[in-house]
Design an enzyme around this catalytic site. Structure first.
Site, short mmCIF file in Angstrom:
data_model
loop_
_atom_site.label_atom_id
_atom_site.label_comp_id
_atom_site.label_asym_id
_atom_site.label_seq_id
_atom_site.Cartn_x
_atom_site.Cartn_y
_atom_site.Cartn_z
CG ASP A 250 -2.12 -0.85 1.04
OD1 ASP A 250 -2.36 -1.24 -0.11
OD2 ASP A 250 -2.82 -1.11 2.03
CE LYS A 272 -7.42 6.01 -1.82
NZ LYS A 272 -7.13 5.60 -0.46
CG MET A 385 -7.88 7.44 7.09
SD MET A 385 -8.89 6.15 6.36
CE MET A 385 -9.28 5.16 7.76
C1 LIG Z 1 -6.15 3.49 5.82
S1 LIG Z 1 -5.62 3.91 7.42
C2 LIG Z 1 -4.54 2.60 7.77
C3 LIG Z 1 -4.22 2.43 9.21
C4 LIG Z 1 -3.24 1.33 9.46
N1 LIG Z 1 -3.81 0.05 9.10
C5 LIG Z 1 -2.77 1.29 10.90
O1 LIG Z 1 -3.05 0.30 11.63
O2 LIG Z 1 -2.09 2.22 11.32
C6 LIG Z 1 -4.57 5.26 7.09
C7 LIG Z 1 -4.49 6.25 8.23
O3 LIG Z 1 -3.64 5.74 9.26
C8 LIG Z 1 -3.00 6.83 9.90
N2 LIG Z 1 -1.55 6.65 9.80
C9 LIG Z 1 -0.92 5.65 9.17
N3 LIG Z 1 0.42 5.77 9.32
C10 LIG Z 1 0.62 6.87 10.06
C11 LIG Z 1 1.79 7.52 10.56
N4 LIG Z 1 3.00 7.04 10.32
N5 LIG Z 1 1.62 8.63 11.31
C12 LIG Z 1 0.39 9.11 11.57
N6 LIG Z 1 -0.73 8.54 11.11
C13 LIG Z 1 -0.63 7.44 10.37
C14 LIG Z 1 -3.47 8.09 9.20
O4 LIG Z 1 -4.58 8.57 9.91
C15 LIG Z 1 -3.87 7.56 7.86
O5 LIG Z 1 -4.80 8.41 7.23
#
Ligand SMILES: C[S@@+](CC[C@H](N)C(=O)[O-])C[C@H]1O[C@@H](n2cnc3c(N)ncnc32)[C@H](O)[C@@H]1O
Length: 470
Positions: A250, A272, A385
């Site tokens: 991803d 994306k 998100m």
């Molecule tokens: C589709 S979700 C996936 C979440 C992922 N499966 C998890 O457990 O962290 C994507 C969202 O995760 C959060 N996110 C993922 N990585 C991040 C990071 N390194 N720092 C802050 N937020 C993060 C953000 O809110 C982002 O929009």
């Protein structure tokens, strides 16, 4: 290569151990673990205590001069005297053609002890020719991280069925392919996952079943990559990446994480990218399943944890329905990774007793979001998100009764090299989120934000200063 690595059967062999103190005791433990009978030449008063747990008769403490011993009965001599006696022991052993090891003296030794990873039937030995035990230990740590904890159980399972498999598959090529199918496929995954009974039944069935495929069946590892820092990968995730033939990843998966994968694994981006839409969930499911059907070891790599706002559940359902074996490997979810980096305890004794993760996808849609569920001041709310929906989150929470002055944070690109954290009050959270040049980012609302390192480091918690600090 001065020292040829060999695996020596020491069980019931008699070994002479010379010397007192920690070095001698360390070798004693190793020799006893290998099942050797040890004649220990020592004056150490603590020697009886050191052998108290050894099986009866396995160790003999001798107070006679080791130079007077009968060398014909020894298969090896280990000397840890730490003085001139070591030189004499080495000379005596060599004169009797008995292999000798002198601790920390490779120049006097005819064999040396490697650094060892001991997983039952699987033993890995690492040597540096005696040049640097420290380097050997470092290498051991690295290799250890790559070896599944239950690899010895898998080897033991294979040993138990070795004869039956050899009888059933007379041709050597078919036998090799059969064992590759066991190691690389669902049976190996079941054994390494601790599903012992399932693995055993499956091997027995595969031996008896005449239609066992010659090619190893493919399978999918649904792997959580963590929030960005490759050091936050789990050991199992790293093992899956090191074994993968193909990786579907991803957009949240960082280049540093992909660098940890097997060099020749094919890497396929399916998320994306730079504002462009991805290939879509249905197409991802089909491509992942197709790769598995081709017999490949497939890793489906997702940011954070696959089951936390990652659509991992849907992918698991699809693959299971398609009859494809799936192993789920958890990852550190963004909230956990960011909180650890920011020194932000998500729960705190009586102050924060409930933790809720939500997605802001429907934040502006009142029919779909009941903000009253998050109004309790003891709830820490983490919003995934939510960067573009921060004003809806703010309005919804305040309207539901959450105090506008509740400490709040915007955690950006957590655990990556360019991570950035902003803190303020709930009524400032949209302004803070607007300062984010780039995501991904989380919103956190709750009193615990005021307990974080980032709160302490920020002198005044208002947007202007946060902006200056940025
Ligand atoms: C589709 S979700 C996936 C979440 C992922 N499966 C998890 O457990 O962290 C994507 C969202 O995760 C959060 N996110 C993922 N990585 C991040 C990071 N390194 N720092 C802050 N937020 C993060 C953000 O809110 C982002 O929009």
């Amino acid at each position: 290569m001065r020292f040829l690595p060999l695996f020596f059967d020491f069980s019931r062999a008699e070994v002479a151990l010379v010397g007192d103190g920690a070095a001698a005791k360390a070798k004693l433990r190793l020799l006893l673990a290998a099942g050797a009978r040890v004649r220990w030449f020592t004056d150490d008063e603590s020697a009886p205590a050191a052998i108290a747990d050894a099986p009866r008769g396995q160790t003999d403490i001798c107070s006679i001069d080791p130079r007077q011993a009968d060398y014909s009965s020894f298969v090896a001599v280990v000397s840890a005297a730490g003085n001139r006696l070591d030189d004499e022991m080495a000379a005596l052993a060599r004169a009797h053609n008995v292999p000798v090891n002198v601790v920390d003296r490779p120049d006097l030794s005819s064999f040396i002890f490697p650094a060892i990873i001991d997983r039952g039937d699987v033993v890995v030995a690492i040597g540096t020719g005696g040049a640097s035990p420290v380097l050997a230990r470092r290498l051991r740590q690295r290799i250890e991280a790559l070896l599944p904890a239950r690899i010895g159980d898998l080897a033991a399972l294979m040993r138990r069925f070795r004869q039956r498999a050899a009888q059933a598959k007379r041709d050597a090529g078919a036998l090799r392919r059969f064992w590759e199918h066991v190691v690389d496929g669902p049976i190996g995954a079941a054994a390494l996952g601790g599903r012992w009974h399932e693995a055993e039944t499956a091997v027995a069935r595969a031996i008896e079943h005449p239609h066992t495929p010659d090619n190893p069946s493919g399978m999918v590892f649904l792997v959580g990559a963590g929030p960005g820092d490759p050091d936050l990968l789990t050991l199992r995730a790293l093992q899956a990446l090191q074994n993968a033939d193909i990786i579907f990843y991803d957009e949240l998966v960082t280049a540093e994480i992909l660098d940890r994968a097997r060099r020749d694994a094919k890497r396929v981006p399916v998320g994306k990218r730079a504002g462009r839409p991805g290939i879509g969930q249905d197409a991802i499911n089909e491509r992942v399943a197709e790769a598995a059907r081709q017999g490949l070891k497939v890793v489906r790599l997702k940011g954070g944890d696959p089951f936390i706002f990652g659509r991992g559940g849907e992918e698991l359902d699809y693959l299971r329905q398609a009859g494809i074996e799936v192993v789920v490997v958890p990852g550190v979810t963004a909230a956990m990774g960011c909180a650890a980096e920011a020194g932000l305890p998500l729960l705190f004794r009586n102050e924060a007793t409930q933790l809720t993760f939500i997605s802001a996808q429907h934040a502006g849609d009142e029919a779909k979001t009941d903000w009253s569920k998050y109004a309790d001041p003891k709830t820490t709310l983490v919003v995934y998100m939510g960067l573009g929906k921060a004003s809806a989150v703010r309005d919804g929470l305040i309207a539901a009764g959450r105090d506008a002055g509740t400490p709040a944070a915007v955690l950006l690109r957590g655990t990556r090299q360019d991570s950035k954290y902003l803190v303020g009050r709930l009524d400032e959270i949209a302004a803070l989120a607007a300062l984010a040049e780039e995501g991904p980012g989380l919103l956190v609302v709750g009193d615990v934000v005021a307990r974080s390192d980032i709160w302490r480091k920020t002198a005044t918690h208002n947007v202007e200063l946060a902006e200056m600090a940025a």
